[in-house]
Design an enzyme around this catalytic site. Structure first.
Site, mmCIF file in Angstrom:
data_model
loop_
_atom_site.group_PDB
_atom_site.id
_atom_site.type_symbol
_atom_site.label_atom_id
_atom_site.label_comp_id
_atom_site.label_asym_id
_atom_site.label_seq_id
_atom_site.Cartn_x
_atom_site.Cartn_y
_atom_site.Cartn_z
ATOM 1 N N CYS A 1 0.814 -1.224 0.000
ATOM 2 C CA CYS A 1 0.000 0.000 0.000
ATOM 3 C C CYS A 1 0.845 1.270 0.000
ATOM 4 C CB CYS A 1 -0.937 0.016 1.204
ATOM 5 S SG CYS A 1 -1.936 -1.453 1.364
ATOM 6 N N HIS B 1 -3.393 6.999 2.994
ATOM 7 C CA HIS B 1 -3.815 5.737 2.370
ATOM 8 C C HIS B 1 -5.210 5.399 2.882
ATOM 9 C CE1 HIS B 1 -4.189 1.687 1.170
ATOM 10 N NE2 HIS B 1 -3.926 1.161 2.357
ATOM 11 N N ASN C 1 -10.305 -0.298 0.190
ATOM 12 C CA ASN C 1 -8.844 -0.210 0.213
ATOM 13 C C ASN C 1 -8.296 -0.706 -1.131
ATOM 14 O OD1 ASN C 1 -6.116 -0.540 0.619
ATOM 15 N ND2 ASN C 1 -6.314 -1.594 2.581
HETATM 16 N N1 ACO Z 1 -18.758 -8.923 9.307
HETATM 17 C C1 ACO Z 1 -19.179 -9.253 10.528
HETATM 18 N N2 ACO Z 1 -18.376 -9.701 11.502
HETATM 19 C C2 ACO Z 1 -17.072 -9.821 11.216
HETATM 20 C C3 ACO Z 1 -16.533 -9.495 9.968
HETATM 21 C C4 ACO Z 1 -17.441 -9.030 8.990
HETATM 22 N N3 ACO Z 1 -17.047 -8.679 7.747
HETATM 23 N N4 ACO Z 1 -15.218 -9.707 9.999
HETATM 24 C C5 ACO Z 1 -14.906 -10.157 11.215
HETATM 25 N N5 ACO Z 1 -16.031 -10.222 11.957
HETATM 26 C C6 ACO Z 1 -16.176 -10.658 13.336
HETATM 27 C C7 ACO Z 1 -15.067 -11.601 13.779
HETATM 28 O O1 ACO Z 1 -15.359 -12.903 13.392
HETATM 29 C C8 ACO Z 1 -15.086 -11.411 15.268
HETATM 30 O O2 ACO Z 1 -16.125 -12.180 15.804
HETATM 31 P P1 ACO Z 1 -15.921 -12.963 17.202
HETATM 32 O O3 ACO Z 1 -15.655 -11.886 18.216
HETATM 33 O O4 ACO Z 1 -17.218 -13.666 17.363
HETATM 34 O O5 ACO Z 1 -14.741 -13.862 16.977
HETATM 35 C C9 ACO Z 1 -15.482 -9.950 15.444
HETATM 36 O O6 ACO Z 1 -16.053 -9.534 14.197
HETATM 37 C C10 ACO Z 1 -14.321 -9.060 15.790
HETATM 38 O O7 ACO Z 1 -13.294 -9.352 14.879
HETATM 39 P P2 ACO Z 1 -11.970 -8.543 14.906
HETATM 40 O O8 ACO Z 1 -11.092 -8.984 13.776
HETATM 41 O O9 ACO Z 1 -11.374 -8.536 16.264
HETATM 42 O O10 ACO Z 1 -12.540 -7.082 14.577
HETATM 43 P P3 ACO Z 1 -11.808 -5.703 14.631
HETATM 44 O O11 ACO Z 1 -12.523 -4.785 15.521
HETATM 45 O O12 ACO Z 1 -10.328 -5.828 14.803
HETATM 46 O O13 ACO Z 1 -12.083 -5.168 13.149
HETATM 47 C C11 ACO Z 1 -10.917 -4.925 11.066
HETATM 48 C C12 ACO Z 1 -11.575 -5.879 12.042
HETATM 49 C C13 ACO Z 1 -11.979 -4.005 10.478
HETATM 50 C C14 ACO Z 1 -10.282 -5.754 9.951
HETATM 51 C C15 ACO Z 1 -9.848 -4.101 11.832
HETATM 52 O O14 ACO Z 1 -8.987 -4.930 12.555
HETATM 53 C C16 ACO Z 1 -9.064 -3.249 10.893
HETATM 54 O O15 ACO Z 1 -9.568 -2.314 10.320
HETATM 55 N N6 ACO Z 1 -7.780 -3.528 10.771
HETATM 56 C C17 ACO Z 1 -6.954 -2.839 9.794
HETATM 57 C C18 ACO Z 1 -6.850 -3.745 8.638
HETATM 58 C C19 ACO Z 1 -6.660 -3.048 7.342
HETATM 59 O O16 ACO Z 1 -7.108 -1.963 7.093
HETATM 60 N N7 ACO Z 1 -6.023 -3.787 6.467
HETATM 61 C C20 ACO Z 1 -5.877 -3.381 5.142
HETATM 62 C C21 ACO Z 1 -4.620 -3.839 4.553
HETATM 63 S S1 ACO Z 1 -3.266 -2.983 5.255
HETATM 64 C C22 ACO Z 1 -3.426 -1.486 4.898
HETATM 65 O O17 ACO Z 1 -3.873 -1.133 3.826
HETATM 66 C C23 ACO Z 1 -3.041 -0.497 5.906
#
Ligand code: ACO
Length: 328
Positions: A115, A255, A285
């Site tokens: 990215c 980004h 993204n």
């Molecule tokens: N819909 C519904 N529920 C979901 C989804 C979804 N799409 N995805 C995950 N969940 C659930 C999980 O299963 C979990 O359930 P559980 O508690 O029963 O096990 C719950 O939601 C929480 O999951 P987490 O992964 O802990 O959720 P979090 O609050 O961390 O949010 C997210 C996830 C949005 C991916 C967050 O961690 C994030 O934004 N991280 C940054 C990732 C990113 O932007 N990556 C892009 C590539 S790198 C870059 O470009 C910078």
């Protein structure tokens, strides 16, 4: 402040025509809701390629950037393509783009910085202009992430989109152009966001395909924490290097991964959200494409014009991160 070596003479963008909204995941059997995705990420829709290749998207964005810059393909000395999702693994996406646009004089190569690729690519191009190897460069961030996304993994498939953004850099003649760049990486954290299968260590095999390791794997929480920390640091470093403060910035283009990462970075960098460009809601993204797409939109909408000072900040797999301040 140093005299700029290179300036952005034109920008362009392209996205696939097909739009996938948060409501469309139900149709492919993904258990999620619009509410969950919007609250956690700010994403409402993304463009997903059906027919467009990486080369198609990159060519369209490049032609738009060259037209605005008044540059013909034959004038390009270098083409730098930033992508994590090329049409094929060999040769580079840059030489495929070169052939598609007919830039026969150029030296074409890819940079692998996920990215952060547009910032890395611009930094390399600026350096090549600085040492006299080039006068005119085309930098393209392009992704078809939909082809390396696991469409059965709800924790990643809701995040990504496809698209391309391009910029033409020319040797600066006046006091406008790139004022500072900053790039860093930490390879010890590479496993937190990677594609484990399909490379030399784990070539394609039925085992790789069975455990779906040819697709992007991510530890979302760790990515989130590191992204905020590194993008905040990068924003400050670019400002310091250019001897500017946050008050001198007309617009920050981070980004576009996630609205919460963007808001936290803006807060740390002391830049109000009214001066932060956001389009993650419409594109998701798009990795290396996200910054040049946003830059082109902000210029087209009149949020940036000649003389504006813009801060670009990125973070991605590697981890890699970086920033750049440009006076347009
Ligand atoms: N819909 C519904 N529920 C979901 C989804 C979804 N799409 N995805 C995950 N969940 C659930 C999980 O299963 C979990 O359930 P559980 O508690 O029963 O096990 C719950 O939601 C929480 O999951 P987490 O992964 O802990 O959720 P979090 O609050 O961390 O949010 C997210 C996830 C949005 C991916 C967050 O961690 C994030 O934004 N991280 C940054 C990732 C990113 O932007 N990556 C892009 C590539 S790198 C870059 O470009 C910078």
């Amino acid at each position: 402040m140093k005299r700029p070596v290179a300036y952005i003479a034109g920008t362009g963008r392209a996205v696939p025509s097909n739009v996938m909204s948060n409501f469309d995941f139900a149709a492919i059997g993904i258990e999620t809701t619009d509410e969950w995705i919007v609250e956690r990420t700010g994403i409402k829709q993304r463009h997903i390629a059906k027919t467009e290749s990486v080369t198609d998207l990159a060519s369209t964005a490049s032609r738009a950037a060259m037209q605005k810059a008044g540059v013909q393909p034959g004038e390009l000395d270098i083409i730098v393509v930033a992508t994590a999702s090329p049409d094929r693994l060999l040769p580079s996406a840059a030489v495929d783009l070169q052939a598609a646009i007919g830039a026969s004089r150029a030296a074409a190569f890819d940079v692998g910085a996920a990215c952060s690729g547009f910032i890395y690519g611009s930094t390399v191009a600026e350096a090549m202009i600085s040492i006299g190897n080039a006068d005119t460069a085309l930098i393209v961030g392009v992704e078809r992430l939909s082809s390396i996304t696991d469409w059965t993994d709800r924790s990643t498939c809701v995040l990504f989109g496809d698209g391309a953004g391009a910029a033409v850099l020319k040797r600066a003649k006046q006091h406008r152009g790139i004022l500072s760049t900053f790039v860093r990486s930490d390879g010890s954290l590479g496993d937190l966001l990677c594609r484990p299968g399909g490379g030399g260590a784990r070539p394609f095999s039925s085992e790789v395909l069975n455990d779906r390791s040819q697709f992007i794997k991510m530890n979302g929480r760790e990515v989130f924490k590191n992204a905020v920390r590194s993008m905040s640091d990068a924003a400050t470093r670019a400002l310091d290097a250019a001897k500017l403060t946050s008050a001198d910035i007309d617009l920050m283009i981070p980004h576009q991964a996630n609205i919460r990462i963007i808001e936290a970075t803006a807060k740390h960098a002391n830049i109000p959200m009214s001066k932060v460009y956001v389009n993650v809601d419409r594109f998701g993204n798009t990795s290396a494409a996200s910054i040049p797409i946003a830059l082109d939109e902000a210029i087209e909408q009149g949020q940036l014009g000649e003389g504006s000072t813009v801060l670009l900040v990125a973070f991605g797999a590697g981890f890699t991160w970086g920033s750049m301040i440009v006076r347009l």
